[in-house]
Design a protein around this motif. Structure first.
Motif, mmCIF file in Angstrom:
data_model
loop_
_atom_site.group_PDB
_atom_site.id
_atom_site.type_symbol
_atom_site.label_atom_id
_atom_site.label_comp_id
_atom_site.label_asym_id
_atom_site.label_seq_id
_atom_site.Cartn_x
_atom_site.Cartn_y
_atom_site.Cartn_z
ATOM 1 N N SER A 1 13.321 13.752 -10.438
ATOM 2 C CA SER A 1 14.439 12.832 -10.611
ATOM 3 C C SER A 1 15.725 13.495 -10.130
ATOM 4 O O SER A 1 15.890 14.712 -10.250
ATOM 5 C CB SER A 1 14.583 12.435 -12.081
ATOM 6 O OG SER A 1 13.432 11.748 -12.530
ATOM 7 N N THR B 1 15.238 10.476 -19.015
ATOM 8 C CA THR B 1 16.198 9.381 -18.865
ATOM 9 C C THR B 1 17.115 9.301 -20.071
ATOM 10 O O THR B 1 18.311 9.012 -19.930
ATOM 11 C CB THR B 1 15.454 8.042 -18.676
ATOM 12 O OG1 THR B 1 14.558 8.152 -17.564
ATOM 13 C CG2 THR B 1 16.434 6.918 -18.404
ATOM 14 N N ILE C 1 19.207 3.771 -11.910
ATOM 15 C CA ILE C 1 20.049 3.414 -13.047
ATOM 16 C C ILE C 1 21.455 3.969 -12.841
ATOM 17 O O ILE C 1 21.618 5.154 -12.532
ATOM 18 C CB ILE C 1 19.481 3.959 -14.370
ATOM 19 C CG1 ILE C 1 18.116 3.327 -14.669
ATOM 20 C CG2 ILE C 1 20.437 3.684 -15.530
ATOM 21 C CD1 ILE C 1 17.455 3.867 -15.921
ATOM 22 N N GLY D 1 20.498 -1.170 -14.268
ATOM 23 C CA GLY D 1 19.512 -0.601 -13.361
ATOM 24 C C GLY D 1 18.885 -1.606 -12.422
ATOM 25 O O GLY D 1 19.072 -2.823 -12.546
ATOM 26 N N THR D 2 18.116 -1.079 -11.492
ATOM 27 C CA THR D 2 17.362 -1.889 -10.551
ATOM 28 C C THR D 2 16.202 -1.049 -10.041
ATOM 29 O O THR D 2 16.057 0.119 -10.416
ATOM 30 C CB THR D 2 18.255 -2.350 -9.373
ATOM 31 O OG1 THR D 2 17.514 -3.256 -8.555
ATOM 32 C CG2 THR D 2 18.701 -1.176 -8.514
ATOM 33 N N THR D 3 15.349 -1.630 -9.206
ATOM 34 C CA THR D 3 14.244 -0.897 -8.589
ATOM 35 C C THR D 3 14.242 -1.164 -7.095
ATOM 36 O O THR D 3 14.732 -2.202 -6.636
ATOM 37 C CB THR D 3 12.881 -1.308 -9.187
ATOM 38 O OG1 THR D 3 12.719 -2.728 -9.044
ATOM 39 C CG2 THR D 3 12.801 -0.930 -10.655
ATOM 40 N N ASP E 1 9.518 0.641 -5.801
ATOM 41 C CA ASP E 1 9.449 0.718 -7.265
ATOM 42 C C ASP E 1 10.098 1.973 -7.843
ATOM 43 O O ASP E 1 9.754 2.410 -8.946
ATOM 44 C CB ASP E 1 7.996 0.628 -7.754
ATOM 45 C CG ASP E 1 7.338 -0.682 -7.369
ATOM 46 O OD1 ASP E 1 8.016 -1.721 -7.471
ATOM 47 O OD2 ASP E 1 6.166 -0.680 -6.951
ATOM 48 N N ASN F 1 12.713 -1.366 -19.497
ATOM 49 C CA ASN F 1 11.370 -1.111 -18.978
ATOM 50 C C ASN F 1 11.154 0.349 -18.624
ATOM 51 O O ASN F 1 10.072 0.907 -18.854
ATOM 52 C CB ASN F 1 11.108 -1.997 -17.753
ATOM 53 C CG ASN F 1 11.013 -3.470 -18.101
ATOM 54 O OD1 ASN F 1 10.754 -3.824 -19.255
ATOM 55 N ND2 ASN F 1 11.220 -4.336 -17.130
ATOM 56 N N VAL F 2 12.184 0.966 -18.044
ATOM 57 C CA VAL F 2 12.074 2.392 -17.695
ATOM 58 C C VAL F 2 11.885 3.218 -18.954
ATOM 59 O O VAL F 2 10.989 4.078 -19.031
ATOM 60 C CB VAL F 2 13.329 2.869 -16.931
ATOM 61 C CG1 VAL F 2 13.316 4.393 -16.787
ATOM 62 C CG2 VAL F 2 13.386 2.231 -15.548
ATOM 63 N N TYR G 1 11.004 8.461 -10.304
ATOM 64 C CA TYR G 1 9.716 7.894 -9.902
ATOM 65 C C TYR G 1 8.631 8.858 -10.354
ATOM 66 O O TYR G 1 8.783 10.081 -10.226
ATOM 67 C CB TYR G 1 9.655 7.710 -8.375
ATOM 68 C CG TYR G 1 8.424 6.976 -7.889
ATOM 69 C CD1 TYR G 1 8.368 5.583 -7.907
ATOM 70 C CD2 TYR G 1 7.310 7.678 -7.423
ATOM 71 C CE1 TYR G 1 7.242 4.908 -7.461
ATOM 72 C CE2 TYR G 1 6.179 7.009 -6.981
ATOM 73 C CZ TYR G 1 6.144 5.625 -7.003
ATOM 74 O OH TYR G 1 5.023 4.957 -6.572
ATOM 75 N N ASN H 1 12.988 3.712 -9.787
ATOM 76 C CA ASN H 1 13.965 3.262 -10.773
ATOM 77 C C ASN H 1 15.341 3.828 -10.438
ATOM 78 O O ASN H 1 15.497 5.041 -10.275
ATOM 79 C CB ASN H 1 13.553 3.712 -12.177
ATOM 80 C CG ASN H 1 12.220 3.127 -12.596
ATOM 81 O OD1 ASN H 1 12.030 1.920 -12.540
ATOM 82 N ND2 ASN H 1 11.292 3.972 -13.011
ATOM 83 N N THR I 1 15.792 -3.667 -16.632
ATOM 84 C CA THR I 1 15.273 -2.509 -15.903
ATOM 85 C C THR I 1 15.350 -1.255 -16.753
ATOM 86 O O THR I 1 14.394 -0.477 -16.827
ATOM 87 C CB THR I 1 16.052 -2.296 -14.594
ATOM 88 O OG1 THR I 1 15.908 -3.444 -13.765
ATOM 89 C CG2 THR I 1 15.532 -1.076 -13.849
#
Length: 256
Positions: free
Chosen positions: A80, A204, A45, A52-54, A41, A194-195, A75, A43, A191
């Motif tokens: 980061s 971010t 990007i 993005g993806t996880t 999980d 949601n982030v 995370y 993140n 993604t």
């Protein structure tokens, strides 16, 4: 022999060009630097494409990228990091390991607000401080603006700021067309949405727009957003506010 060498050079040049200019799917695994266990999980990007993806349960991820794209890994509870995609990563496509470092937290003084809720709506509505910032809409513009209060001077400040060219915003984004594209694209990827919706640290947002966190606050203040909104909005709302403000300024500048 001479023509054969030229032919080989042409093939290598074409291969290098393809690596630099085309997107390809690359993969890797994210682990905890302390114990090298995989992190699920996380993140991931691509700041260059705003896609993005996880990571999955084994810490693995796949994402489209090309040489010199920047990937942002985040995370909760971990530092980061940003990693530039190299030609070797594009060539090998797999096997890249990303290590995240856990944040060190120091115990700080706890502030207990003076508004202690009772659970009874009739009582709590009288205890909670109201946001005194007012929002104003302007004909022809799709967004409203917040000011610090409801006085006529505050209203004048809002209208006054909108009547002037957006020098600060134009200087910031006018010379950065890629960043402007990100403002238009950030909602298209689930993604990324949601982030941003789950975060409040502006990290971010700053990474996506290539600016400092302090500049985010300055931009929103220049758009007359209230301190309450700036401090409490999530990162998705902040991106929306910056996008809306800039688009409105462009509209006003165009109509001058």
């Amino acid at each position: 022999m001479k023509y054969f060498v030229v032919f080989l050079l042409a093939i290598f040049s074409f291969s290098a060009f393809a690596q630099d200019g085309e997107y390809t799917k690359i993969s890797g695994v994210v682990v905890n630097e302390a114990n090298l266990l995989p992190k699920s999980d996380v993140n991931v990007i691509n700041l260059s494409t705003v896609k993005g993806t996880t990571t999955n349960g084994r810490g693995e991820f796949e994402i489209d990228a090309k040489v010199n794209d920047t990937l942002h890994f985040s995370y909760i509870g971990f530092q980061s990091i940003k990693i530039r995609v190299s030609a070797d990563w594009i060539k090998n496509k797999t096997g890249f390991k990303v290590k995240l470092t856990e944040k060190a937290y120091a115990l700080e003084e706890i502030f207990i607000p003076r508004y202690l809720l009772t659970g009874y709506i009739e009582v709590d509505t009288k205890l909670i401080a109201l946001n005194e910032a007012q929002r104003y809409s302007i004909s022809g513009l799709p967004y409203g603006y917040e000011s610090g209060g409801s006085s006529s001077s505050q209203i004048g400040k809002v209208l006054g700021s909108l009547s002037n060219p957006a020098d600060a915003l134009y200087n910031l984004f006018g010379k950065k067309p890629k960043e402007m594209k990100k403002l238009r694209e950030f909602k298209k990827d689930e993604t990324v949405r949601n982030v941003l919706a789950s975060k409040y640290d502006r990290e971010t947002v700053a990474a996506l727009l290539g600016i400092d966190k302090k500049e985010i606050k300055e931009i929103l203040k220049g758009c007359n957003y209230s301190d309450t909104f700036i401090e409490t909005a999530n990162d998705l709302q902040i991106m929306d506010a910056i996008k809306g403000c800039y688009e409105d300024y462009k509209l006003l500048k165009k109509n001058k």
